[in-house]
Write a protein that holds these residues in place. Structure first.
Motif, PDB file in Angstrom:
ATOM      1  N   GLN A  61       0.827  -1.207   0.000  1.00  0.00           N
ATOM      2  CA  GLN A  61       0.000   0.000   0.000  1.00  0.00           C
ATOM      3  C   GLN A  61       0.867   1.265   0.000  1.00  0.00           C
ATOM      4  O   GLN A  61       0.461   2.290  -0.536  1.00  0.00           O
ATOM      5  N   HIS A  64       4.998   3.010  -3.973  1.00  0.00           N
ATOM      6  CA  HIS A  64       4.591   3.781  -5.143  1.00  0.00           C
ATOM      7  C   HIS A  64       5.606   3.533  -6.261  1.00  0.00           C
ATOM      8  O   HIS A  64       6.819   3.654  -6.059  1.00  0.00           O
ATOM      9  N   SER A  85       1.313   3.573  -9.544  1.00  0.00           N
ATOM     10  CA  SER A  85       0.842   3.979  -8.215  1.00  0.00           C
ATOM     11  C   SER A  85       1.594   5.246  -7.846  1.00  0.00           C
ATOM     12  O   SER A  85       2.800   5.209  -7.580  1.00  0.00           O
ATOM     13  N   SER A  90      -3.030   8.442  -6.073  1.00  0.00           N
ATOM     14  CA  SER A  90      -3.772   8.127  -7.293  1.00  0.00           C
ATOM     15  C   SER A  90      -3.130   6.928  -7.976  1.00  0.00           C
ATOM     16  O   SER A  90      -1.964   6.602  -7.751  1.00  0.00           O
ATOM     17  N   TRP A  91      -3.909   6.240  -8.812  1.00  0.00           N
ATOM     18  CA  TRP A  91      -3.394   5.056  -9.496  1.00  0.00           C
ATOM     19  C   TRP A  91      -3.999   4.939 -10.883  1.00  0.00           C
ATOM     20  O   TRP A  91      -5.040   5.515 -11.176  1.00  0.00           O
ATOM     21  N   ARG A  92      -3.316   4.140 -11.711  1.00  0.00           N
ATOM     22  CA  ARG A  92      -3.791   3.886 -13.074  1.00  0.00           C
ATOM     23  C   ARG A  92      -3.291   2.514 -13.519  1.00  0.00           C
ATOM     24  O   ARG A  92      -2.144   2.139 -13.259  1.00  0.00           O
ATOM     25  N   LEU A 115     -13.307   8.058 -10.146  1.00  0.00           N
ATOM     26  CA  LEU A 115     -12.872   6.824 -10.794  1.00  0.00           C
ATOM     27  C   LEU A 115     -13.214   6.930 -12.273  1.00  0.00           C
ATOM     28  O   LEU A 115     -14.340   7.283 -12.631  1.00  0.00           O
ATOM     29  N   ASP A 138     -13.534   5.566  -4.590  1.00  0.00           N
ATOM     30  CA  ASP A 138     -13.642   4.265  -3.922  1.00  0.00           C
ATOM     31  C   ASP A 138     -14.856   3.459  -4.372  1.00  0.00           C
ATOM     32  O   ASP A 138     -15.135   2.400  -3.784  1.00  0.00           O
ATOM     33  N   GLN A 150      -6.783  -4.871 -11.923  1.00  0.00           N
ATOM     34  CA  GLN A 150      -6.354  -3.731 -11.109  1.00  0.00           C
ATOM     35  C   GLN A 150      -6.520  -3.996  -9.608  1.00  0.00           C
ATOM     36  O   GLN A 150      -5.880  -3.353  -8.778  1.00  0.00           O
ATOM     37  N   HIS A 151      -7.382  -4.950  -9.246  1.00  0.00           N
ATOM     38  CA  HIS A 151      -7.689  -5.164  -7.834  1.00  0.00           C
ATOM     39  C   HIS A 151      -6.486  -5.540  -6.975  1.00  0.00           C
ATOM     40  O   HIS A 151      -6.390  -5.081  -5.824  1.00  0.00           O
ATOM     41  N   THR A 154      -4.956  -2.410  -5.726  1.00  0.00           N
ATOM     42  CA  THR A 154      -5.815  -1.367  -5.154  1.00  0.00           C
ATOM     43  C   THR A 154      -6.594  -1.918  -3.952  1.00  0.00           C
ATOM     44  O   THR A 154      -6.043  -2.074  -2.875  1.00  0.00           O
ATOM     45  N   ASP A 155      -7.875  -2.228  -4.130  1.00  0.00           N
ATOM     46  CA  ASP A 155      -8.726  -2.546  -2.985  1.00  0.00           C
ATOM     47  C   ASP A 155      -8.442  -3.904  -2.350  1.00  0.00           C
ATOM     48  O   ASP A 155      -8.715  -4.098  -1.166  1.00  0.00           O
TER      49      ASP A 155
END
Length: 260
Positions: A61, A64, A85, A90-92, A115, A138, A150-151, A154-155
Motif C-alpha cells: 500500500q 509507489h 501507483s 492516485s493510481w492507473r 474513478l 472508492d 487492477q484489484h 488497489t482494494d
C-alpha cells in the motif's frame, strides 16, 4: 480326618483357578506410556502466514511505482499490463485488448476527482484517448466494466491487511518464472461475494507485488519497477458518453446496411 481332606481339596481347587491368572498378570507387558501430543501445528503456521502476508500487503500500500506485468490467461495472447501507483495515492492500470471483444485497450484510473475508464487508441478504436467518469474514487466497478487485474494493486490490498476478513492463508510455491514470498489465499466465507479472488499472491520484502494467480489469470512482474510520478495523468480528456464494455457493441443500422 475327612474334614481335613475336604478342606485340602477345596484349597487345591481355588489355587488351580487363581494361579494361572496370577501368572498371566505377572508376565503381561507393562502399560505403555501415553503417546506424546501430536497436535497439528498448522493453526500456528497459518497465523504466522496471515501475519506475514498482512505485513507485505501493508508495505505494498505504501509502495509507489511504475511497473509492467505480463498477464497470462490461457484463452488468448499474453498481454502487458502497466501499473502506476503515484505518490499522491492516485493510481492507473492500463489493460490492452480488453474492450469490445478484445479490440480496444482501456485504462482504469482513480484520483481525487473520481474513478475513470479511458479508451486508448487501439485497432478497434483509432480515435484519440478519452475518459468517462464512473463514480467516486472508492466506488466499485460494475462487473461488465471490470477487468479485475487492477484489484491486486488497489482494494484487495485492504482486504489482505484486514485480520477480520474471512481468509485462510498458507505459504505457497511461486508461479512459474515468478519470484518473491508467495502465499495461497482462500476464503472461509460461504458468501457469493468474496472480498477477493482466491489464489496465490507474491511480494518482495519491500512490498513490490511480483506475481498474482487468480481467476482472471496470472500476473508476473516484467522487469524492474520504475519511480512513481507525483500523480497519475488520465489518458485523455474527460467526456460525456458511455464507457467501453467487454463485449463488442451491436452494429448500428447504418453499419449493417453500409449507409453513412
Amino acid at each position: 480326618m475327612h474334614a481335613h481332606l475336604r478342606a485340602a481339596r477345596r484349597l487345591a481347587g481355588v489355587l488351580a483357578i487363581a494361579l494361572p491368572a496370577l501368572l498371566a498378570a505377572c508376565t503381561a507387558d507393562p502399560p505403555r506410556p501415553a503417546p506424546a501430543s501430536t497436535a497439528d501445528p498448522a493453526p500456528a503456521e497459518a497465523d504466522a502466514a496471515r501475519d506475514e502476508l498482512a505485513a507485505l500487503a501493508a508495505a505494498a500500500q505504501d509502495r509507489h511505482l511504475t511497473a509492467t506485468y505480463l498477464l497470462v490467461t490461457g484463452d488468448g495472447p499474453d498481454r502487458t499490463i502497466t501499473v502506476t501507483s503515484a505518490n499522491d495515492g492516485s493510481w492507473r492500470v492500463d489493460v490492452p485488448g480488453w474492450g469490445w471483444g478484445g479490440t480496444v485497450d482501456v485504462s482504469l484510473a482513480a484520483n481525487g476527482d473520481g474513478l475513470f475508464q479511458c479508451a486508448l487508441p487501439s485497432p478497434g478504436r483509432p480515435a484519440s484517448g478519452s475518459c468517462v467518469r464512473l463514480g467516486d474514487p472508492d466506488d466499485a466497478l460494475p462487473r461488465k466494466l471490470d477487468p479485475r487485474v487492477q484489484h491486486p494493486f488497489t482494494d484487495w490490498l485492504e482486504v489482505l491487511t484486514d485480520r477480520r476478513a474471512p481468509l485462510a492463508v498458507s505459504p505457497a510455491t511461486a508461479p512459474t518464472s515468478a519470484t518473491g514470498d508467495c502465499y495461497a489465499v482462500d476464503t472461509t466465507s460461504a458468501s457469493l461475494n468474496a472480498p477477493l479472488d482466491v489464489g496465490i499472491y507474491c511480494y518482495r520484502p519491500d512490498g513490490t507485488p511480483t506475481a498474482v494467480r487468480a481467476a482472471f489469470g496470472t500476473l508476473r512482474l516484467a522487469g524492474e519497477p520504475g519511480p512513481a510520478p507525483a500523480t497519475v495523468p488520465l489518458a485523455g480528456p474527460v467526456v460525456e458518453g458511455d464507457p467501453v464494455g467487454r463485449e463488442a457493441p451491436e452494429p448500428t443500422d447504418s453499419a449493417s446496411t453500409g449507409t453513412p
